[in-house]
Scaffold this motif. Structure first.
Motif, PDB file in Angstrom:
ATOM      1  N   LEU A   5     102.994  16.235  32.463  1.00 13.89           N
ATOM      2  CA  LEU A   5     104.202  15.529  32.876  1.00 13.89           C
ATOM      3  C   LEU A   5     105.156  16.440  33.653  1.00 13.89           C
ATOM      4  CD1 LEU A   5     104.914  13.281  29.748  1.00 13.89           C
ATOM      5  CD2 LEU A   5     104.116  12.557  32.024  1.00 13.89           C
ATOM      6  N   ALA A   6     105.160  17.716  33.325  1.00 18.05           N
ATOM      7  CA  ALA A   6     106.006  18.678  34.050  1.00 18.05           C
ATOM      8  C   ALA A   6     105.547  18.854  35.497  1.00 18.05           C
ATOM      9  CB  ALA A   6     106.003  20.023  33.329  1.00 18.05           C
ATOM     10  N   ARG A   7     104.315  18.452  35.801  1.00 21.35           N
ATOM     11  CA  ARG A   7     103.756  18.584  37.151  1.00 21.35           C
ATOM     12  C   ARG A   7     103.525  17.215  37.806  1.00 21.35           C
ATOM     13  NH1 ARG A   7     102.615  22.630  33.892  1.00 21.35           N
ATOM     14  NH2 ARG A   7     102.240  24.720  34.715  1.00 21.35           N
ATOM     15  N   GLU A   8     104.134  16.187  37.267  1.00 19.94           N
ATOM     16  CA  GLU A   8     103.926  14.819  37.733  1.00 19.94           C
ATOM     17  C   GLU A   8     104.209  14.649  39.217  1.00 19.94           C
ATOM     18  OE1 GLU A   8     105.039  10.898  38.988  1.00 19.94           O
ATOM     19  OE2 GLU A   8     106.553  12.418  38.557  1.00 19.94           O
ATOM     20  N   ALA A   9     105.221  15.289  39.742  1.00 21.44           N
ATOM     21  CA  ALA A   9     105.574  15.122  41.160  1.00 21.44           C
ATOM     22  C   ALA A   9     104.438  15.549  42.085  1.00 21.44           C
ATOM     23  CB  ALA A   9     106.843  15.908  41.480  1.00 21.44           C
ATOM     24  N   ASP A  10     103.645  16.505  41.660  1.00 21.50           N
ATOM     25  CA  ASP A  10     102.516  16.967  42.478  1.00 21.50           C
ATOM     26  C   ASP A  10     101.387  15.945  42.535  1.00 21.50           C
ATOM     27  OD1 ASP A  10     103.686  19.426  43.070  1.00 21.50           O
ATOM     28  OD2 ASP A  10     102.766  20.420  41.349  1.00 21.50           O
ATOM     29  N   HIS A  12     101.163  12.723  43.013  1.00 22.29           N
ATOM     30  CA  HIS A  12     101.124  11.633  43.990  1.00 22.29           C
ATOM     31  C   HIS A  12     101.407  12.095  45.413  1.00 22.29           C
ATOM     32  CE1 HIS A  12     105.541  11.483  43.821  1.00 22.29           C
ATOM     33  NE2 HIS A  12     105.406  11.553  42.518  1.00 22.29           N
ATOM     34  N   LEU A  13     101.515  13.383  45.642  1.00 21.61           N
ATOM     35  CA  LEU A  13     101.865  13.912  46.956  1.00 21.61           C
ATOM     36  C   LEU A  13     100.882  13.471  48.042  1.00 21.61           C
ATOM     37  CD1 LEU A  13     103.872  15.883  48.408  1.00 21.61           C
ATOM     38  CD2 LEU A  13     102.141  17.638  48.057  1.00 21.61           C
ATOM     39  N   VAL A  14      99.597  13.673  47.827  1.00 23.57           N
ATOM     40  CA  VAL A  14      98.596  13.328  48.842  1.00 23.57           C
ATOM     41  C   VAL A  14      98.540  11.818  49.054  1.00 23.57           C
ATOM     42  CG1 VAL A  14      96.139  13.406  49.433  1.00 23.57           C
ATOM     43  CG2 VAL A  14      97.266  15.445  48.523  1.00 23.57           C
ATOM     44  N   VAL A  15      98.602  11.054  47.969  1.00 24.77           N
ATOM     45  CA  VAL A  15      98.597   9.594  48.090  1.00 24.77           C
ATOM     46  C   VAL A  15      99.802   9.128  48.908  1.00 24.77           C
ATOM     47  CG1 VAL A  15      98.760   7.424  46.790  1.00 24.77           C
ATOM     48  CG2 VAL A  15      97.291   9.267  45.963  1.00 24.77           C
ATOM     49  N   ASP A  16     100.956   9.731  48.670  1.00 20.07           N
ATOM     50  CA  ASP A  16     102.155   9.369  49.440  1.00 20.07           C
ATOM     51  C   ASP A  16     101.978   9.699  50.919  1.00 20.07           C
ATOM     52  OD1 ASP A  16     103.339   8.503  47.086  1.00 20.07           O
ATOM     53  OD2 ASP A  16     104.656  10.249  46.881  1.00 20.07           O
ATOM     54  N   TYR A  17     101.408  10.859  51.221  1.00 18.36           N
ATOM     55  CA  TYR A  17     101.156  11.234  52.616  1.00 18.36           C
ATOM     56  C   TYR A  17     100.146  10.296  53.277  1.00 18.36           C
ATOM     57  CZ  TYR A  17     103.626  15.775  52.517  1.00 18.36           C
ATOM     58  OH  TYR A  17     104.558  16.777  52.464  1.00 18.36           O
ATOM     59  N   LYS A 120      94.998  23.054  43.180  1.00 20.48           N
ATOM     60  CA  LYS A 120      95.848  22.702  42.041  1.00 20.48           C
ATOM     61  C   LYS A 120      95.747  21.211  41.750  1.00 20.48           C
ATOM     62  CE  LYS A 120     100.679  22.579  40.579  1.00 20.48           C
ATOM     63  NZ  LYS A 120     102.066  22.934  40.889  1.00 20.48           N
ATOM     64  N   LEU A 121      95.846  20.399  42.772  1.00 13.20           N
ATOM     65  CA  LEU A 121      95.832  18.957  42.590  1.00 13.20           C
ATOM     66  C   LEU A 121      94.532  18.466  41.963  1.00 13.20           C
ATOM     67  CD1 LEU A 121      97.159  16.169  43.063  1.00 13.20           C
ATOM     68  CD2 LEU A 121      96.008  16.155  45.298  1.00 13.20           C
ATOM     69  N   LEU A 122      93.395  18.880  42.529  1.00 18.84           N
ATOM     70  CA  LEU A 122      92.118  18.377  42.020  1.00 18.84           C
ATOM     71  C   LEU A 122      91.788  18.938  40.648  1.00 18.84           C
ATOM     72  CD1 LEU A 122      90.172  16.337  43.506  1.00 18.84           C
ATOM     73  CD2 LEU A 122      92.035  17.243  44.857  1.00 18.84           C
TER      74      LEU A 122
END
Length: 177
Positions: A5-10, A12-17, A120-122
């Motif tokens: 949860l502390a890394r939640e912002a990361d 959806h980054l690619v999906v948003d882009y 990091k994301l994957l």
């Protein structure tokens, strides 16, 4: 759960882009690891990519990130001793060098800039999947011992932390190539 949860912002980054059109939609394999490449027994050269059932529209970030996740740590994916888990910079550099030798001409600047983040994301995504399976009673991933998926999750978390600690150097590697 709090760690993720502390890394939640990361997450959806690619999906948003992709949604905004800032990242192009590409044909992606979505399971990029060494055992999905047929190698010539004599030369050791890659002959072809296999296991195409996961191929679909996606982002180049997904494929490169999964290569980082599966190729840079010397520890097994289910290593109980997380002190053995680390993102080895020389492996990351080899992946960047090889990947950009072919992909540099068609990747966008944003895609190139996200290559370090992709690992990091994957790795987070896979760790979340292992944790979800553990909490659901181990119904998806095959396990060989109690808490196997929990061990896998913890290994992915340790790899993310190693990637986070080396992010500046990873960005410098991408810039060099």
């Amino acid at each position: 759960i709090d760690w993720y949860l502390a890394r939640e912002a990361d997450c959806h980054l690619v999906v948003d882009y992709l949604k905004s059109g800032e990242l192009p939609l590409r044909c992606t394999h979505n399971d990029t690891k060494l055992n999905n490449v047929m190698l010539d027994d004599v030369t050791g050269e890659g002959i072809c990519v296999i296991d195409l059932d996961t191929t679909m529209p996606g982002s180049a970030i997904y494929d490169f990130g999964d290569m980082i996740r599966t190729a840079t740590s010397p520890a097994a994916e289910d290593e109980k001793d997380i002190s053995k888990v680390t993102m080895r910079m020389f492996m990351f550099e080899a992946l960047v060098q090889g990947y950009l030798s072919s992909a540099k001409s068609f990747l966008t600047l944003l895609e190139k800039s996200l290559l370090p983040f992709s690992g990091k994301l994957l790795t987070m995504e896979c760790g979340i999947r292992f944790l979800t399976d553990y909490l659901s009673g181990d119904v998806y991933f095959k396990i060989h011992r109690p808490e196997h998926n929990l061990d896998r999750c913890r290994t992915q978390m340790a790899l993310v932390e190693s990637i986070e600690a080396q992010m500046d150097e990873m960005k410098a590697v991408v810039d060099r190539y």
